[in-house]
Design a protein around this motif. Structure first.
Motif, PDB file in Angstrom:
ATOM      1  N   PRO A  91       0.831  -1.217   0.000  1.00 24.64           N
ATOM      2  CA  PRO A  91       0.000   0.000   0.000  1.00 24.64           C
ATOM      3  C   PRO A  91       0.863   1.264   0.000  1.00 24.64           C
ATOM      4  O   PRO A  91       1.883   1.345   0.694  1.00 24.64           O
ATOM      5  N   GLY A  92       0.451   2.246  -0.777  1.00 26.68           N
ATOM      6  CA  GLY A  92       1.260   3.442  -0.949  1.00 26.68           C
ATOM      7  C   GLY A  92       1.413   4.281   0.299  1.00 26.68           C
ATOM      8  O   GLY A  92       2.341   5.112   0.375  1.00 26.68           O
ATOM      9  N   ASN A  93       0.526   4.094   1.282  1.00 26.78           N
ATOM     10  CA  ASN A  93       0.628   4.891   2.507  1.00 26.78           C
ATOM     11  C   ASN A  93       1.545   4.272   3.559  1.00 26.78           C
ATOM     12  O   ASN A  93       1.649   4.788   4.672  1.00 26.78           O
ATOM     13  N   TRP A  94       2.211   3.187   3.200  1.00 30.02           N
ATOM     14  CA  TRP A  94       3.162   2.592   4.149  1.00 30.02           C
ATOM     15  C   TRP A  94       4.385   3.492   4.293  1.00 30.02           C
ATOM     16  O   TRP A  94       4.777   4.195   3.354  1.00 30.02           O
ATOM     17  N   THR A  95       5.002   3.417   5.469  1.00 29.86           N
ATOM     18  CA  THR A  95       6.263   4.132   5.664  1.00 29.86           C
ATOM     19  C   THR A  95       7.414   3.320   5.073  1.00 29.86           C
ATOM     20  O   THR A  95       7.275   2.120   4.804  1.00 29.86           O
ATOM     21  N   VAL A  96       8.540   3.988   4.886  1.00 31.10           N
ATOM     22  CA  VAL A  96       9.736   3.296   4.384  1.00 31.10           C
ATOM     23  C   VAL A  96      10.126   2.174   5.334  1.00 31.10           C
ATOM     24  O   VAL A  96      10.492   1.069   4.905  1.00 31.10           O
ATOM     25  N   ARG A  97      10.017   2.419   6.636  1.00 33.88           N
ATOM     26  CA  ARG A  97      10.382   1.393   7.616  1.00 33.88           C
ATOM     27  C   ARG A  97       9.484   0.170   7.494  1.00 33.88           C
ATOM     28  O   ARG A  97       9.956  -0.966   7.569  1.00 33.88           O
ATOM     29  N   GLN A  98       8.171   0.397   7.307  1.00 31.67           N
ATOM     30  CA  GLN A  98       7.259  -0.740   7.162  1.00 31.67           C
ATOM     31  C   GLN A  98       7.650  -1.597   5.954  1.00 31.67           C
ATOM     32  O   GLN A  98       7.694  -2.828   6.027  1.00 31.67           O
ATOM     33  N   GLY A  99       7.919  -0.925   4.826  1.00 27.01           N
ATOM     34  CA  GLY A  99       8.299  -1.661   3.624  1.00 27.01           C
ATOM     35  C   GLY A  99       9.616  -2.388   3.793  1.00 27.01           C
ATOM     36  O   GLY A  99       9.765  -3.542   3.378  1.00 27.01           O
ATOM     37  N   HIS A 100      10.573  -1.708   4.424  1.00 25.99           N
ATOM     38  CA  HIS A 100      11.884  -2.323   4.649  1.00 25.99           C
ATOM     39  C   HIS A 100      11.767  -3.551   5.542  1.00 25.99           C
ATOM     40  O   HIS A 100      12.340  -4.609   5.244  1.00 25.99           O
ATOM     41  N   ASP A 101      11.022  -3.427   6.631  1.00 30.34           N
ATOM     42  CA  ASP A 101      10.876  -4.556   7.560  1.00 30.34           C
ATOM     43  C   ASP A 101      10.203  -5.739   6.880  1.00 30.34           C
ATOM     44  O   ASP A 101      10.568  -6.904   7.121  1.00 30.34           O
TER      45      ASP A 101
END
Length: 303
Positions: A251-261
């Motif tokens: 989802p586009g509203n995720w933070t960079v940290r969420q995507g990285h994790d």
């Protein structure tokens, strides 16, 4: 893969080659059989191949450096390629020797003791081949697998030679000895071309086997309920290492940290399921049409 363990098996192959060379040349000198000579020549090739395998395993174990950032694991393919070429050269020399003997057959002597020595060498090769084959599959080493298949070919070769000599003794047809040697040469050439084909396949960056790709897709399926999608998966093998890349759509509203994790979590699961994997992920927003412009890569990954 434990490089030290793989090299230990290479030393075992070298030792087996030295022992069988002594036994087979002894059998040839006792009997004068060109079939046994062809078998002994193949064992010389086994020794050369085992030495090349030891070099390849040692070089492939070197860590990545500035010039080889993906490591040196493809060195194993040079070993299997060299072994395939050596096998073919040995087969040609065997065929030439057998052709000469076919034109001028010679009587065989001391067949009993010669056959015992040849049979003993065959047992040694058979045992070592099974050990190397199991180790090659467990350690995912094309070098050990190539060496094992070569030794198994040698076992069948020796069996054919022994059968031929027994038939010579029973029938008195001396011509059977060089004929068996010619058949051995054809069989060895076939094994050599198979090794070369596997080598070229590896050098051309062949994708992971279908069953391993399915393991990765099963891991992907665990995240579908979170509106996370995957595509553009590509993979290749390089010796004992796997290289895998894919796109992760979140989802586009995720933070960079969420995507990285998330990517770290998925990569860890794949590495646990397929040890020795190097993984590259590309994070994209699932809502962005540009994220779907690479569907051609997805189509290729599904073939």
């Amino acid at each position: 893969m434990s490089s030290q363990t793989a090299r230990t098996y290479a030393f075992l192959s070298i030792a087996a080659a030295v022992v069988t060379i002594g036994l087979k040349f002894g059998a040839y000198l006792l009997t004068g059989s060109v079939g046994l000579l062809s078998d002994a020549i193949e064992s010389c090739v086994n020794l050369l191949a085992a030495l090349v395998a030891l070099w390849a395993l040692t070089y492939a174990a070197k860590p990545a450096d500035a010039e080889h950032t993906f490591g040196h694991s493809k060195a194993e393919y040079f070993s299997s390629g060299a072994e395939g070429a050596l096998i073919i050269v040995a087969a040609i020399s065997i065929a030439l020797e057998a052709w000469g003997r076919l034109q001028h057959p010679e009587p065989l002597t001391q067949l009993g003791l010669g056959l015992v020595l040849s049979l003993l060498a065959t047992v040694v090769n058979g045992v070592v081949a099974v050990v190397l084959l199991k180790a090659g599959k467990r350690l995912r080493s094309i070098t050990l697998r190539a060496d094992a298949h070569h030794l198994l070919t040698d076992v069948w070769t020796s069996g054919g030679v022994i059968l031929g000599i027994v038939l010579v003794q029973v029938t008195g047809w001396l011509v059977l000895d060089p004929i068996i040697a010619l058949l051995v040469a054809v069989n060895i050439i076939w094994a050599g071309f198979n090794l070369l084909r596997e080598t070229f396949s590896g050098l051309l960056d062949t994708a992971l086997p279908k069953e391993e790709q399915e393991i990765i897709r099963q891991i992907f399926s665990e995240y579908e309920h979170q509106n996370i999608q995957f595509h553009a998966m590509r993979s290749r093998l390089a010796g004992t290492r796997r290289f895998i890349s894919f796109h992760v759509l979140v989802p586009g509203n995720w933070t960079v940290r969420q995507g990285h994790d998330l990517c770290e979590e998925i990569e860890l699961k794949i590495i646990q399921a397929l040890p020795g994997s190097s993984i590259i992920t590309h994070l994209e927003p699932v809502e962005d049409p540009a994220s779907w412009n690479d569907l051609e890569l997805e189509r290729l990954s599904q073939q």
